[in-house]
Design a protein around this motif. Sequence first.
Motif, PDB file in Angstrom:
ATOM      1  N   ILE A  24     -13.274  -3.750   4.683  1.00  0.00           N
ATOM      2  CA  ILE A  24     -12.296  -3.630   5.771  1.00  0.00           C
ATOM      3  C   ILE A  24     -12.742  -4.527   6.934  1.00  0.00           C
ATOM      4  CG2 ILE A  24     -11.440  -2.021   7.534  1.00  0.00           C
ATOM      5  CD1 ILE A  24     -10.109  -1.534   4.839  1.00  0.00           C
ATOM      6  N   ALA A  25     -11.763  -5.241   7.513  1.00  0.00           N
ATOM      7  CA  ALA A  25     -12.043  -6.112   8.664  1.00  0.00           C
ATOM      8  C   ALA A  25     -11.267  -5.614   9.880  1.00  0.00           C
ATOM      9  CB  ALA A  25     -11.644  -7.537   8.326  1.00  0.00           C
ATOM     10  N   GLU A  26     -11.601  -6.163  11.022  1.00  0.00           N
ATOM     11  CA  GLU A  26     -10.982  -5.728  12.282  1.00  0.00           C
ATOM     12  C   GLU A  26      -9.475  -5.986  12.322  1.00  0.00           C
ATOM     13  OE1 GLU A  26     -12.469  -4.370  15.541  1.00  0.00           O
ATOM     14  OE2 GLU A  26     -13.282  -3.585  13.678  1.00  0.00           O
ATOM     15  N   ILE A  55      -3.147  -3.713  -7.172  1.00  0.00           N
ATOM     16  CA  ILE A  55      -2.172  -2.729  -6.689  1.00  0.00           C
ATOM     17  C   ILE A  55      -2.469  -2.516  -5.210  1.00  0.00           C
ATOM     18  CG2 ILE A  55      -1.243  -0.388  -7.067  1.00  0.00           C
ATOM     19  CD1 ILE A  55      -1.126  -2.007  -9.636  1.00  0.00           C
ATOM     20  N   SER A  56      -1.651  -3.114  -4.350  1.00  0.00           N
ATOM     21  CA  SER A  56      -2.018  -3.157  -2.932  1.00  0.00           C
ATOM     22  C   SER A  56      -0.898  -2.687  -2.014  1.00  0.00           C
ATOM     23  CB  SER A  56      -2.394  -4.604  -2.575  1.00  0.00           C
ATOM     24  OG  SER A  56      -2.675  -4.722  -1.211  1.00  0.00           O
ATOM     25  N   GLY A  57      -1.300  -2.383  -0.790  1.00  0.00           N
ATOM     26  CA  GLY A  57      -0.311  -2.102   0.254  1.00  0.00           C
ATOM     27  C   GLY A  57       0.195  -3.388   0.879  1.00  0.00           C
ATOM     28  N   ARG A 118       4.722  -6.856   9.344  1.00  0.00           N
ATOM     29  CA  ARG A 118       6.011  -6.642   8.670  1.00  0.00           C
ATOM     30  C   ARG A 118       5.878  -6.970   7.192  1.00  0.00           C
ATOM     31  NH1 ARG A 118       9.879  -9.924  12.783  1.00  0.00           N
ATOM     32  NH2 ARG A 118       8.330  -9.876  14.439  1.00  0.00           N
ATOM     33  N   LYS A 119       6.492  -6.141   6.365  1.00  0.00           N
ATOM     34  CA  LYS A 119       6.473  -6.412   4.936  1.00  0.00           C
ATOM     35  C   LYS A 119       7.848  -6.052   4.391  1.00  0.00           C
ATOM     36  CE  LYS A 119       2.552  -3.394   4.855  1.00  0.00           C
ATOM     37  NZ  LYS A 119       1.427  -2.813   4.140  1.00  0.00           N
ATOM     38  N   PRO A 120       8.180  -6.511   3.186  1.00  0.00           N
ATOM     39  CA  PRO A 120       9.485  -6.135   2.642  1.00  0.00           C
ATOM     40  C   PRO A 120       9.544  -4.623   2.435  1.00  0.00           C
ATOM     41  CG  PRO A 120       8.443  -7.878   1.344  1.00  0.00           C
ATOM     42  CD  PRO A 120       7.413  -7.375   2.300  1.00  0.00           C
ATOM     43  N   TYR A 127      -3.831   0.146  14.541  1.00  0.00           N
ATOM     44  CA  TYR A 127      -4.394   0.431  15.872  1.00  0.00           C
ATOM     45  C   TYR A 127      -5.924   0.304  15.870  1.00  0.00           C
ATOM     46  CZ  TYR A 127      -5.018   5.033  13.739  1.00  0.00           C
ATOM     47  OH  TYR A 127      -5.370   6.048  12.880  1.00  0.00           O
ATOM     48  N   ARG A 128      -6.472  -0.397  14.846  1.00  0.00           N
ATOM     49  CA  ARG A 128      -7.927  -0.557  14.746  1.00  0.00           C
ATOM     50  C   ARG A 128      -8.527  -1.180  16.009  1.00  0.00           C
ATOM     51  NH1 ARG A 128     -11.518  -0.174  10.705  1.00  0.00           N
ATOM     52  NH2 ARG A 128      -9.849   0.271   9.215  1.00  0.00           N
ATOM     53  N   LEU A 129      -7.791  -2.124  16.614  1.00  0.00           N
ATOM     54  CA  LEU A 129      -8.321  -2.778  17.815  1.00  0.00           C
ATOM     55  C   LEU A 129      -8.046  -1.956  19.074  1.00  0.00           C
ATOM     56  CD1 LEU A 129      -7.170  -6.432  16.972  1.00  0.00           C
ATOM     57  CD2 LEU A 129      -9.498  -5.529  16.856  1.00  0.00           C
ATOM     58  N   PHE A 160      -0.731   3.230  10.640  1.00  0.00           N
ATOM     59  CA  PHE A 160       0.418   4.050  10.232  1.00  0.00           C
ATOM     60  C   PHE A 160       1.364   3.109   9.512  1.00  0.00           C
ATOM     61  CE2 PHE A 160      -1.054   6.411  13.997  1.00  0.00           C
ATOM     62  CZ  PHE A 160      -1.214   7.666  13.426  1.00  0.00           C
ATOM     63  N   GLU A 161       1.756   3.492   8.317  1.00  0.00           N
ATOM     64  CA  GLU A 161       2.685   2.639   7.578  1.00  0.00           C
ATOM     65  C   GLU A 161       3.977   3.401   7.356  1.00  0.00           C
ATOM     66  OE1 GLU A 161       1.586  -0.236   4.865  1.00  0.00           O
ATOM     67  OE2 GLU A 161      -0.521   0.333   4.787  1.00  0.00           O
ATOM     68  N   ILE A 162       5.078   2.787   7.792  1.00  0.00           N
ATOM     69  CA  ILE A 162       6.396   3.340   7.516  1.00  0.00           C
ATOM     70  C   ILE A 162       6.966   2.548   6.356  1.00  0.00           C
ATOM     71  CG2 ILE A 162       8.718   3.678   8.389  1.00  0.00           C
ATOM     72  CD1 ILE A 162       7.649   4.102  11.098  1.00  0.00           C
ATOM     73  N   ASP A 168       5.708   4.191  -5.463  1.00  0.00           N
ATOM     74  CA  ASP A 168       4.348   4.384  -4.939  1.00  0.00           C
ATOM     75  C   ASP A 168       3.378   3.754  -5.936  1.00  0.00           C
ATOM     76  OD1 ASP A 168       3.821   6.267  -7.002  1.00  0.00           O
ATOM     77  OD2 ASP A 168       4.556   7.909  -5.762  1.00  0.00           O
ATOM     78  N   LYS A 169       2.094   3.864  -5.646  1.00  0.00           N
ATOM     79  CA  LYS A 169       1.130   3.180  -6.516  1.00  0.00           C
ATOM     80  C   LYS A 169       1.099   3.796  -7.919  1.00  0.00           C
ATOM     81  CE  LYS A 169      -1.814   0.976  -3.096  1.00  0.00           C
ATOM     82  NZ  LYS A 169      -3.173   0.526  -2.802  1.00  0.00           N
ATOM     83  N   GLY A 170       1.435   5.087  -8.007  1.00  0.00           N
ATOM     84  CA  GLY A 170       1.470   5.741  -9.322  1.00  0.00           C
ATOM     85  C   GLY A 170       2.631   5.217 -10.156  1.00  0.00           C
TER      86      GLY A 170
HETATM   87  O1  LIG Z   1      -3.660  -0.978  -0.680  1.00  0.00           O
HETATM   88  P1  LIG Z   1      -4.616  -1.892  -0.010  1.00  0.00           P
HETATM   89  O2  LIG Z   1      -4.785  -3.212  -0.707  1.00  0.00           O
HETATM   90  O3  LIG Z   1      -5.936  -1.239   0.259  1.00  0.00           O
HETATM   91  O4  LIG Z   1      -3.959  -2.225   1.396  1.00  0.00           O
HETATM   92  C1  LIG Z   1      -3.890  -1.206   2.402  1.00  0.00           C
HETATM   93  C2  LIG Z   1      -3.592  -1.875   3.716  1.00  0.00           C
HETATM   94  O5  LIG Z   1      -4.622  -2.841   3.899  1.00  0.00           O
HETATM   95  C3  LIG Z   1      -4.555  -3.667   5.058  1.00  0.00           C
HETATM   96  O6  LIG Z   1      -4.903  -2.873   6.180  1.00  0.00           O
HETATM   97  C4  LIG Z   1      -6.222  -2.356   6.100  1.00  0.00           C
HETATM   98  O7  LIG Z   1      -7.138  -3.453   6.008  1.00  0.00           O
HETATM   99  C5  LIG Z   1      -7.214  -4.294   7.183  1.00  0.00           C
HETATM  100  C6  LIG Z   1      -8.155  -5.433   6.870  1.00  0.00           C
HETATM  101  O8  LIG Z   1      -9.391  -4.956   6.427  1.00  0.00           O
HETATM  102  C7  LIG Z   1      -7.688  -3.456   8.368  1.00  0.00           C
HETATM  103  O9  LIG Z   1      -7.762  -4.256   9.545  1.00  0.00           O
HETATM  104  C8  LIG Z   1      -6.716  -2.282   8.576  1.00  0.00           C
HETATM  105  O10 LIG Z   1      -7.197  -1.428   9.594  1.00  0.00           O
HETATM  106  C9  LIG Z   1      -6.574  -1.472   7.279  1.00  0.00           C
HETATM  107  O11 LIG Z   1      -5.578  -0.462   7.423  1.00  0.00           O
HETATM  108  C10 LIG Z   1      -3.193  -4.317   5.170  1.00  0.00           C
HETATM  109  O12 LIG Z   1      -3.092  -4.967   6.410  1.00  0.00           O
HETATM  110  C11 LIG Z   1      -2.049  -3.340   4.963  1.00  0.00           C
HETATM  111  O13 LIG Z   1      -0.817  -4.058   4.856  1.00  0.00           O
HETATM  112  C12 LIG Z   1      -2.257  -2.600   3.663  1.00  0.00           C
HETATM  113  O14 LIG Z   1      -1.211  -1.680   3.451  1.00  0.00           O
END
Ligand SMILES: O=P(O)(O)OC[C@H]1O[C@H](O[C@H]2O[C@H](CO)[C@@H](O)[C@H](O)[C@H]2O)[C@H](O)[C@@H](O)[C@@H]1O
Length: 247
Positions: A24-26, A55-57, A118-120, A127-129, A160-162, A168-170
Motif C-alpha cells: 500500500i502506498a500513500e 482481481i482488483s478494485g 473515478r472508475k467505470p 482519505y489516507r492523506l 470509501f468506495e461507492i 463482486d469479486k466472488g
Molecule cells: O482490490 P485491490 O487491487 O486491492 O484494490 C483496492 C483499491 O486499491 C487502491 O487503493 C488502495 O491502495 C492505494 C495505493 O496503495 C492506497 O493509497 C489506498 O489508500 C488504498 O485504499 C485503488 O486506488 C482503489 O481503486 C482500489 O479499489
Amino acid sequence: MLPSIDALKTHAIFLDLDGTLVEIAEHPDAVRVHPTTLRLLEALNDESSGALAVISGRELSAIDRLLHPLKLPAAGVHGLERRDASGVLHTAPSAQAPPISFVFEKILGDETGVVIERKPGGVAVHYRLRPDLERRCCQIVKEIVGQRKDLRLIHGKMVFEILQKGADKGSVINAFLGEPPFQGRVPIFAGDDVTDEAGFAAVNSHGGISIKVGGQETDARFRAKNVQELEAWLRDLIENARGEQTP
Ligand SMILES: O=P(O)(O)OC[C@H]1O[C@H](O[C@H]2O[C@H](CO)[C@@H](O)[C@H](O)[C@H]2O)[C@H](O)[C@@H](O)[C@@H]1O
C-alpha cells in the motif's frame, strides 16, 4: 502456514493487486509494480498455462498500466469489469451508469487532500492523506448510498468506495471458473481487504485455497503475514511446478 502445491496446471490462480502483490502506498498513483513481481506473474501465467487472473478494485486500464507489458485476464472495479482469457470484455450494465464523483469534487474539492478516483461504475474517496476527514467523508458517502438503491458502499483501506451493484469479486471468480483455462481447476485466491471476502467465499465454496494477506478478520482458510510472505509462497509454487516437470 500456507499449503504446499505441486502441480500448477490443476489450479486456477486469482490475485488481488493493492496490498497483495504490491505494498500500500500513500496515493493510488504512487504504486509501481517491481520488475521482479512482473516476472513472477509471467512465470505463474506460463506454469499454469494461462490460468492466472488479477482481481482488483482498480479499473482494468489502471491494472494494465501497472502490469505493463503484461496484459492478463483481469477483473476491475471489484467485478464490474472483466476481461476473460480470450481478451473479451464483459461489463456489468451498471458500470455504464453516470458517475457520481462530481458530488465529492463539489463537496470536498481537491485542495482538501482527499483523493477522488473515478472508475467505470464507481468512485473511490481516499482519505489516507487526510485521516482527519474520515468522518466527514463517511457522512457524505452514507448519505448518497442511503438515497440510491443501485449503489453499495465498501469501506476499504483508508478509502470509501461507492459502487454500482451488480458484481463482486466472488461473482467474477465464478465467471472465470466457468471458462477455459480456469474451468475444472482448484481455485486459489489471495487478497488483503474487505472486498476480497466475497472472493474468499467463492473460492471456499469450490474447496479452493483462500489466502488473507495481513492480520484482519477473515473467512479465508489460510493467511500470509504480508506481501513478501505471499510472494515467497508464489515463488515456491513455480519452483515446485518446474521441479515436477523435470524428469
Ligand atoms: O482490490 P485491490 O487491487 O486491492 O484494490 C483496492 C483499491 O486499491 C487502491 O487503493 C488502495 O491502495 C492505494 C495505493 O496503495 C492506497 O493509497 C489506498 O489508500 C488504498 O485504499 C485503488 O486506488 C482503489 O481503486 C482500489 O479499489
